[in-house]
Design an enzyme around this catalytic site. Structure first.
Site, PDB file in Angstrom:
ATOM      1  N   GLY A 202     -14.489  47.450 -26.801  1.00  0.00           N
ATOM      2  CA  GLY A 202     -15.679  47.535 -27.658  1.00  0.00           C
ATOM      3  C   GLY A 202     -16.111  46.167 -28.165  1.00  0.00           C
TER       4      GLY A 202
ATOM      5  N   ARG B 151     -14.215  48.809 -20.181  1.00  0.00           N
ATOM      6  CA  ARG B 151     -12.951  49.413 -20.595  1.00  0.00           C
ATOM      7  C   ARG B 151     -11.997  49.691 -19.424  1.00  0.00           C
ATOM      8  NH1 ARG B 151     -12.585  50.455 -25.892  1.00  0.00           N
ATOM      9  NH2 ARG B 151     -14.474  50.842 -27.099  1.00  0.00           N
TER      10      ARG B 151
ATOM     11  N   ASP C 295      -4.329  47.395 -26.657  1.00  0.00           N
ATOM     12  CA  ASP C 295      -4.036  47.805 -25.276  1.00  0.00           C
ATOM     13  C   ASP C 295      -4.348  46.689 -24.282  1.00  0.00           C
ATOM     14  OD1 ASP C 295      -3.061  50.254 -25.918  1.00  0.00           O
ATOM     15  OD2 ASP C 295      -4.954  51.328 -25.610  1.00  0.00           O
TER      16      ASP C 295
ATOM     17  N   LYS D 131      -9.006  40.855 -30.695  1.00  0.00           N
ATOM     18  CA  LYS D 131     -10.359  41.342 -31.000  1.00  0.00           C
ATOM     19  C   LYS D 131     -10.332  42.815 -31.341  1.00  0.00           C
ATOM     20  CE  LYS D 131     -12.063  44.032 -28.682  1.00  0.00           C
ATOM     21  NZ  LYS D 131     -12.500  45.079 -27.790  1.00  0.00           N
ATOM     22  N   THR D 132     -11.042  43.264 -32.296  1.00  0.00           N
ATOM     23  CA  THR D 132     -11.458  44.655 -32.526  1.00  0.00           C
ATOM     24  C   THR D 132     -11.971  44.800 -33.950  1.00  0.00           C
ATOM     25  OG1 THR D 132     -10.916  47.002 -32.627  1.00  0.00           O
ATOM     26  CG2 THR D 132      -9.078  45.565 -33.030  1.00  0.00           C
TER      27      THR D 132
ATOM     28  N   ASP E  77     -11.923  47.399 -35.461  1.00  0.00           N
ATOM     29  CA  ASP E  77     -11.088  48.413 -36.122  1.00  0.00           C
ATOM     30  C   ASP E  77     -10.024  47.794 -37.033  1.00  0.00           C
ATOM     31  OD1 ASP E  77     -12.579  50.066 -34.580  1.00  0.00           O
ATOM     32  OD2 ASP E  77     -10.937  50.968 -33.470  1.00  0.00           O
TER      33      ASP E  77
END
Ligand code: FBP
Length: 552
Positions: free
Chosen positions: A78, A142, A173, A199-200, A202
């Site tokens: 993402g 992805r 992941d 990175k994320t 979230d």
């Protein structure tokens, strides 16, 4: 490309770098490392990249003469604000090693490596993307890099382009897979280093050495601005309860950070729901009690934040989703039977008939729309796509039903009108805050130094992030250090441990101490938009999560 006046100004922004990355870098190797758990197993699976030392960069090393270094870069998963600056940092860093170094971007995520789709990132092309949001510079995807055939296929193009190192910018992941790739290339003397970058939005890729993943800062600032605007609207009109679902596939870091910034009346934290084993009905009762309490003071309005991943943390829902995942697994007999039926109700009954009694009862009870969303197509990893499930509507509708009962019982004497929102994609490609612009650029330069030093199986790390950028500490962390063994799709696998909200951590404790007051009174805070120019106290603030974690 036509760009706005703000973008024009922003393009000139020079990200702040830690002192250690401004000139020649001295590399200091620390102690050998161990994985966070399952040491023997991880060491066995990563014989070439396990146990490597932590690396810290200091000012004032000697500039080693080196030839050109070609590198490749992949954006995985993402979008998260700041990705373009990581690439800018890598580019500038390898050019510093040698002006003839080249950077290649693999297009559309990890699949670009396997399918040999790439472009050379030139200075001219890159300049339009500096300090901008998005991943459109090379695109993301992805595709999972986990099969040796993919690794071999990738190696062909890496060799063709004389690429010495590959930087994979991704979440837990993708960085796990980066490490598997690093191990494979090292074991096979492929001559290609692999470096990861955290990175994320979230915020769940963090640990002792990775204080935060990039993008979390900007995304939560964007959501908090929007929540603040809604709070102000709610406090002006005084007639709606706003249910706001916030992105974050699993952990509730985004919800918690936004709650700390905006002080809403309700904020659910999935990890707490799981810990207390709350049922859907208990969650609904709790929200209804807050609505009734506020109504008793004449306040028929409020704001409730719902984390996107909540549904999978409610124990009974988790069991139901697990059973549905098995039943509807791609290629299974039940999946075929399910898909052969046309009507939604027919499909629901077909599935309910195959569930355990408790799950069947819950599944039949859920509103039709939610039951349908739960049986919709899975993501590439076989998971329910939580961003597609309208948890905010589910909760709002159930609270409405509960309040009707309370009205009959005489415990609710107010009005309850709802508005629903989902904030997710709005924040993922925002122009990075100064924090993310600086942090990402520093991560990119750090990755280039790790490349120059011949390292592989490391993640770029920049720490001490609540200090001014000049005092940030850059270096590298062996990815194996963050790993443990977890069951994934029926098999034990080495993976980077996901960081969930810690209920004994300082950010949650602060929230828990204040939430009753925020529920009862109206204590909204309106953070306003991200500021890029102005006093440092306004423009360079890290997240409250980081501040509280560092000052615990
Ligand atoms: P990453 O973990 O890859 O950074 O992506 C996280 C995320 O933004 C989640 O918050 C959200 O649930 C998911 O991606 C949405 O995925 P998609 O972009 O495929 O709709």
């Amino acid at each position: 490309m036509i760009i706005s006046p703000l973008q024009q100004e922003r393009a000139r922004y020079q990200p702040k770098l830690p002192k250690s990355l401004r000139g020649a870098v001295k590399v200091v190797a620390g102690e050998k490392t161990q994985s966070v758990a399952d040491q023997d197993e991880i060491a066995r699976l990563f014989p070439n990249t396990y146990g490597m030392p932590l690396i810290t960069f200091e000012e004032g090393g000697e500039q080693n003469a080196s030839g050109p270094v070609n590198a490749g870069v992949i954006l995985s998963g993402g979008q998260a604000p700041g990705g373009h600056n990581v690439i800018a940092g890598i580019f500038d860093g390898i050019k510093r090693i040698h002006p003839d170094s080249k950077l290649y971007g693999f297009l559309g995520g990890p699949g670009g490596l396997v399918d040999h789709k790439y472009m050379e990132i030139t200075a001219e092309y890159l300049d339009d993307f500096r300090n901008t949001g998005g991943f459109d510079i090379i695109g993301s995807g992805r595709t999972k890099l986990e099969e040796t055939e993919q690794f071999d296929k990738g190696l062909e193009v890496l060799k063709e382009l004389d690429i010495k190192a590959l930087v994979i910018i991704g979440g837990d992941d993708s960085n796990t897979n980066a490490c598997v790739l690093a191990e494979y290339y090292k074991a096979n003397n492929a001559g290609v280093q692999v470096i990861g970058c955290p990175k994320t939005i979230d915020g769940d890729l963090k640990n002792e050495m990775i204080e935060t993943s990039f993008g979390f800062d900007t995304a939560t600032k964007v959501y908090s601005e929007l929540i603040g605007n809604i709070e102000r609207d709610s406090n002006s009109a005084k007639k709606y309860w706003h249910f706001i679902k916030l992105m974050g596939r699993s952990a509730s870091h985004i919800g918690l950070e936004c709650a700390l910034k905006t002080q809403p009346n309700v904020c659910l934290i999935s990890e707490e729901v799981a810990e207390k084993k709350q049922t859907l009905h208990e969650i609904v009762d709790n929200i209804a009690d807050v609505v009734a309490l506020r109504a008793s003071k004449g306040d028929n309005f409020g704001v409730a934040l719902i984390p996107e991943g909540l549904i999978e943390f409610i124990p009974e829902m988790k069991v139901l989703i697990g059973e549905l995942n098995d039943l509807l697994a791609e290629g299974s007999e039940t999946e075929a039977g399910f898909k052969a039926l046309a009507g939604d109700e027919e499909r629901r009954e077909f599935v309910a008939g195959k569930l355990s009694d408790a799950s069947a009862a819950l599944f039949r009870f859920l509103p039709a729309g939610i039951a349908k969303q739960l049986t919709a197509d899975r993501d590439p990893h076989g998971n329910v796509q939580v961003s597609l499930i309208q948890t905010e509507t589910l909760l709002g509708d159930m609270v409405k039903v509960r309040l009707k009962e309370m009205k009959k019982e005489g415990t609710f004497k107010g009005k309850f009108s709802t508005q629903y929102h989902f904030f997710g994609y709005e924040g993922r490609c925002a122009a990075p805050s100064n924090f993310d612009a600086d942090y990402c650029y520093s991560l990119g330069v750090t990755a280039s130094v790790l490349i120059g030093q011949g390292k592989t199986g490391y993640m770029a790390s920049v720490r001490n992030l609540t200090a001014p950028a000049e005092d940030w500490i850059a270096g590298g962390v062996p990815v194996t250090m963050m790993m443990n063994m977890e069951r994934r799709h029926g098999h034990m696998k080495p993976v980077i441990q996901k960081a969930l909200v810690e209920l004994d951590g300082a950010p949650f404790r602060y929230f828990a101490e204040n939430r009753r007051k925020w529920a009862e009174e109206t204590c909204f805070v309106y953070p306003g938009p991200i500021q890029y120019f102005g006093p440092s106290a306004v423009c360079d603030q890290p997240t409250m999560t980081l501040e509280l974690e560092k000052n615990k």
